[in-house]
Scaffold this motif. Structure first.
Motif, PDB file in Angstrom:
ATOM      1  N   SER A 110       0.845  -1.199   0.000  1.00  0.00           N
ATOM      2  CA  SER A 110       0.000   0.000   0.000  1.00  0.00           C
ATOM      3  C   SER A 110       0.879   1.248   0.000  1.00  0.00           C
ATOM      4  N   ILE A 111       0.315   2.330  -0.482  1.00  0.00           N
ATOM      5  CA  ILE A 111       1.049   3.593  -0.530  1.00  0.00           C
ATOM      6  C   ILE A 111       1.462   4.028   0.872  1.00  0.00           C
ATOM      7  N   ASP A 121       2.465   2.215   3.284  1.00  0.00           N
ATOM      8  CA  ASP A 121       3.711   1.503   3.605  1.00  0.00           C
ATOM      9  C   ASP A 121       4.900   2.193   2.949  1.00  0.00           C
ATOM     10  N   TYR A 122       4.741   2.568   1.693  1.00  0.00           N
ATOM     11  CA  TYR A 122       5.830   3.234   0.984  1.00  0.00           C
ATOM     12  C   TYR A 122       6.120   4.621   1.553  1.00  0.00           C
ATOM     13  N   GLN A 123       5.074   5.326   1.953  1.00  0.00           N
ATOM     14  CA  GLN A 123       5.275   6.660   2.510  1.00  0.00           C
ATOM     15  C   GLN A 123       6.117   6.606   3.779  1.00  0.00           C
ATOM     16  N   PHE A 124       6.010   5.528   4.517  1.00  0.00           N
ATOM     17  CA  PHE A 124       6.839   5.345   5.705  1.00  0.00           C
ATOM     18  C   PHE A 124       8.287   5.037   5.309  1.00  0.00           C
ATOM     19  N   LEU A 125       8.487   4.194   4.304  1.00  0.00           N
ATOM     20  CA  LEU A 125       9.830   3.787   3.881  1.00  0.00           C
ATOM     21  C   LEU A 125      10.549   4.855   3.066  1.00  0.00           C
ATOM     22  N   PHE A 126       9.781   5.645   2.302  1.00  0.00           N
ATOM     23  CA  PHE A 126      10.338   6.658   1.403  1.00  0.00           C
ATOM     24  C   PHE A 126       9.635   8.005   1.662  1.00  0.00           C
ATOM     25  N   PRO A 127       9.909   8.632   2.813  1.00  0.00           N
ATOM     26  CA  PRO A 127       9.134   9.812   3.242  1.00  0.00           C
ATOM     27  C   PRO A 127       9.173  11.014   2.311  1.00  0.00           C
ATOM     28  N   ALA A 128      10.260  11.246   1.582  1.00  0.00           N
ATOM     29  CA  ALA A 128      10.358  12.438   0.738  1.00  0.00           C
ATOM     30  C   ALA A 128       9.968  12.176  -0.718  1.00  0.00           C
ATOM     31  N   VAL A 129       9.498  10.973  -1.032  1.00  0.00           N
ATOM     32  CA  VAL A 129       9.030  10.667  -2.385  1.00  0.00           C
ATOM     33  C   VAL A 129       7.559  11.063  -2.480  1.00  0.00           C
ATOM     34  N   PHE A 175       4.004  10.446  -3.664  1.00  0.00           N
ATOM     35  CA  PHE A 175       3.162   9.334  -4.092  1.00  0.00           C
ATOM     36  C   PHE A 175       1.765   9.792  -4.515  1.00  0.00           C
ATOM     37  N   SER A 176       1.591  11.073  -4.792  1.00  0.00           N
ATOM     38  CA  SER A 176       0.263  11.600  -5.111  1.00  0.00           C
ATOM     39  C   SER A 176      -0.317  11.032  -6.413  1.00  0.00           C
ATOM     40  N   LEU A 177       0.530  10.515  -7.300  1.00  0.00           N
ATOM     41  CA  LEU A 177       0.038   9.938  -8.556  1.00  0.00           C
ATOM     42  C   LEU A 177       0.078   8.409  -8.558  1.00  0.00           C
ATOM     43  N   ALA A 178       0.220   7.830  -7.391  1.00  0.00           N
ATOM     44  CA  ALA A 178       0.148   6.369  -7.233  1.00  0.00           C
ATOM     45  C   ALA A 178      -0.952   6.120  -6.220  1.00  0.00           C
ATOM     46  N   SER A 179      -2.031   5.538  -6.654  1.00  0.00           N
ATOM     47  CA  SER A 179      -3.174   5.410  -5.766  1.00  0.00           C
ATOM     48  C   SER A 179      -3.361   3.987  -5.275  1.00  0.00           C
TER      49      SER A 179
END
Length: 175
Positions: free
Chosen positions: A147-148, A150-158, A160-164
């Motif tokens: 899930s996004i 999960d990624y937001q935690f692993l990659f905080p400065a990326v 993800f607004s265009l990955a839903s």
């Protein structure tokens, strides 16, 4: 008439250069090369980079910096799969992250079983994950993602607004 001497339809100073980079070697690439059917194994879900994959990332990072290309990159677009995110932040991320409250890391330490230190977002181009950059939206666990959140935690400065999350395509449940 020599095509090199004629005026261009678009002046070069108004054009963008696009470089396409494939992710480094993922854990699924090793076994999948030996036996394609092994790609169905659940342990390859959202496959991460191997140590060789991280070495490939380090080699490309070195080339990008030594060639001066890093100074001309305005934006990095990546797939939201773990191996692609690891490759993008590893190649184009900033140097030497230290814990600071005013700067988010591009990648936290050990993200996705990497045993890799944090990667800084200082002095690097913005990185955005776009769902349609995925290689496959298929049945193999390696082609499905977390899930996004999960990624937001692993990659905080990326970004993800265009990955839903509604695009998550896996057999382990929807987010």
């Amino acid at each position: 008439m020599d095509s090199g001497s004629s005026p261009s339809l678009f002046p070069l100073h108004r054009c963008k250069t696009i470089h396409l980079v494939r992710h480094g070697q993922g854990i699924h690439n090793v076994e999948g090369a030996k036996n394609y059917k092994k790609l169905m194994k659940p342990e390859y879900f959202d496959a991460h980079l191997t140590p060789l994959g991280w070495q490939q990332v380090d080699n490309l990072r070195k080339h990008v910096h030594e060639s001066g290309l890093s100074k001309r990159i305005e934006l990095v677009i990546t797939s939201p799969l773990l191996r692609a995110l690891q490759t993008a932040v590893g190649v184009f991320g900033g140097e030497g992250y230290t814990d600071r409250t005013d700067i988010l890391p591009l990648m936290v330490a050990n993200a996705g079983y990497s045993e890799h230190p944090s990667i800084s977002s200082l002095n690097c181009p913005p990185i955005i994950a776009i769902e349609l950059c995925r290689e496959h939206l298929g049945v193999h666990p390696c082609d499905n993602r977390r899930s996004i959140s999960d990624y937001q935690f692993l990659f905080p400065a990326v970004d993800f607004s265009l990955a839903s999350n509604w695009m998550v395509n896996n057999n382990w449940g929807k987010n």
